[in-house]
Design an enzyme around this catalytic site. Structure first.
Site, PDB file in Angstrom:
ATOM      1  N   LYS A 100       0.858  -1.189   0.000  1.00  0.00           N
ATOM      2  CA  LYS A 100       0.000   0.000   0.000  1.00  0.00           C
ATOM      3  C   LYS A 100       0.884   1.224   0.000  1.00  0.00           C
ATOM      4  O   LYS A 100       1.990   1.201   0.544  1.00  0.00           O
ATOM      5  CB  LYS A 100      -0.873   0.025   1.256  1.00  0.00           C
ATOM      6  CG  LYS A 100      -2.074   0.931   1.137  1.00  0.00           C
ATOM      7  CD  LYS A 100      -3.138   0.259   0.308  1.00  0.00           C
ATOM      8  CE  LYS A 100      -4.511   0.844   0.496  1.00  0.00           C
ATOM      9  NZ  LYS A 100      -5.534  -0.170   0.211  1.00  0.00           N
TER      10      LYS A 100
HETATM   11  N1  GLU Z   1      -7.252   0.219  -2.845  1.00  0.00           N
HETATM   12  C1  GLU Z   1      -8.077  -0.921  -3.106  1.00  0.00           C
HETATM   13  C2  GLU Z   1      -8.114  -1.835  -1.905  1.00  0.00           C
HETATM   14  O1  GLU Z   1      -7.931  -1.416  -0.792  1.00  0.00           O
HETATM   15  C3  GLU Z   1      -7.716  -1.626  -4.400  1.00  0.00           C
HETATM   16  C4  GLU Z   1      -6.338  -2.206  -4.481  1.00  0.00           C
HETATM   17  C5  GLU Z   1      -5.957  -2.715  -5.870  1.00  0.00           C
HETATM   18  O2  GLU Z   1      -6.826  -2.726  -6.740  1.00  0.00           O
HETATM   19  O3  GLU Z   1      -4.810  -3.064  -6.032  1.00  0.00           O
HETATM   20  O4  GLU Z   1      -8.419  -2.993  -2.001  1.00  0.00           O
END
Ligand code: GLU
Length: 420
Positions: free
Chosen positions: A109
């Protein structure tokens, strides 16, 4: 701001869920020891030329939690409360989300501590490009693949893709997912998280012999996830009693006309002032009597302080970490079923995976195919969680984490520890 990732409330919450689930499935202690920590955390300074020619320096993060199952995968968040510990918690959740959903991806993240609503389009572009450049080779189609999260969108992904490609010398669409369709994005990606929330809701209702039409839902948060969850619920005949965003909430006992609310928000930016509803506070919204409560905004909104006043049958977590562990305990004791984040909001990363696969094959699918395949994965994961919940007599959150840890544990034991 905490400099140690282990100190933040969301990270502590996440580790506690992990420990409880590990105990339930009897996880190898050496594996547990390893997955309690992210593999790597990167902190960068991001200097940005503002519109008045001054330079402001923002702090950016990318935490890479695990790459056992594949490249690191997870969104990038722009928000004024972002810190290392929050990003580490979100990266950890991504590992377990991808593992639960059976995707060949790890967890990561990113985030920048900035209020994106205060930036002009040019400033946001400058910020995004410099952050991408500072991350350098730490991201890449086979390394770590970012996507949108709060405060970022397909345009942001387009700037990341362009910056990375410029520096590599040729087009690299696989470096991010959630791109606009014109540059290699997938049909269905933009609404995927919200649609997954609704597929999960349908499964949860079915366990109590309930159907979508006429069932009431309250949606907290009206960004990408909240808007799409409300819309797809509305299209399936659910009565959307209330929605909210940072400006407050709007309530209509007869049900809101969601396409009309979305039109209003597109024009006015916020739900406040929507004429065909009564204003309510965010706190009132969370305690409205309804069948389904879908928190689709920030973490830590359902806590010890309000859990006993929540008046719904199901909580479906569109957000990451919206319910604290203390609140989960209170709600479970009250027989309120929680469909946890790593399951309920998995639609986004599932379609991100499809986008990555389609890009690698240079072959793109119809929206119907994308949605059907996503439904198959998320409902299959629901069944797996339900089975473990029934077998071990635990809540859905523990079961989801347990099922996820099981897959990761097997993979880690097979790969072993390097050098030995
Ligand atoms: N930010 C989204 C999540 O928390 C999507 C992550 C992604 O598609 O890689 O799942």
């Amino acid at each position: 701001m905490s400099m140690d990732y282990a100190d933040g409330p969301m990270f502590k919450n996440t580790i506690k869920i992990l420990e409880d689930a590990a105990a339930v499935i009897n996880c190898d202690p050496n594996v547990l020891e390893r997955i309690k920590r992210p593999k790597r955390a990167i902190i960068v300074s991001v200097p940005v030329r503002m519109d008045d020619y001054r330079v402001k320096v923002f702090t950016g993060y990318r935490v890479q939690h695990s790459s056992t199952l594949g490249p690191y995968k997870g969104g990038i968040r722009y928000h004024q409360d972002v810190d290392l510990s929050e990003v580490a918690a979100l990266a950890t959740l991504m590992t377990f989300k991808c593992s639960l959903l059976n995707l060949p991806l790890g967890g990561g993240k990113g985030g920048i501590r900035v209020d994106p609503t205060q930036l002009s389009r040019t400033e946001k572009q400058n910020l995004t490009r410099r952050y991408t450049s500072e991350l350098g080779q730490a991201i890449g189609p086979n390394v770590d693949i970012p996507a949108p999260d709060m405060g970022t969108d397909p345009q942001t992904m387009a700037w990341i893709m362009d910056t990375y490609s410029q520096e590599m010398g040729y087009a690299q669409p696989g470096v991010v997912t959630g791109k606009p369709v014109e540059i290699g994005g997938s049909l269905g990606r933009n609404g995927a998280t919200g649609l997954g929330v609704i597929f999960t809701t349908e499964k949860a209702l079915a366990t109590q012999n309930m159907k979508m039409p006429g069932t009431t839902i309250v949606v907290q948060g009206f960004g990408n996830v909240g808007q799409h969850a409300a819309l797809y619920g509305f299209e399936r005949g659910m009565k959307v009693l209330a929605v909210s965003d940072v400006s407050g909430g709007i309530y209509n006992a007869g049900g809101l006309d969601i396409p009309d609310v979305i039109r209003y928000v597109t024009e006015h930016k916020v739900v406040k002032g929507y004429p065909k509803a009564e204003p309510i506070s965010n706190d009132q919204l969370l305690t409205l009597k309804c069948d389904v409560l879908a928190p689709c905004a920030m973490e830590n909104v359902i806590t010890e302080a309000n859990a006993s006043k929540i008046d719904c049958k199901f909580i479906v977590e569109g957000a990451n970490g919206p319910t604290t562990n203390e609140a989960t305990k209170i709600l479970s004791d009250r027989d309120i079923m929680i469909c946890p984040d790593i399951l309920a909001n998995g639609g986004g990363v599932i379609v991100s995976y499809f986008e990555w696969v389609q890009g690698l094959q240079h072959y793109f699918w119809s929206e119907e195919e994308v949605n059907n395949k996503m439904k198959q994965i998320i409902t299959g994961a629901f069944d797996k969680v339900w089975e473990l919940k029934t077998e071990k007599k635990v809540d859905m959150r523990t079961a989801a984490m347990g099922s996820s840890v099981r897959r990761l544990e097997r993979a880690m034991l097979l790969r072993g520890l390097y050098p030995r």
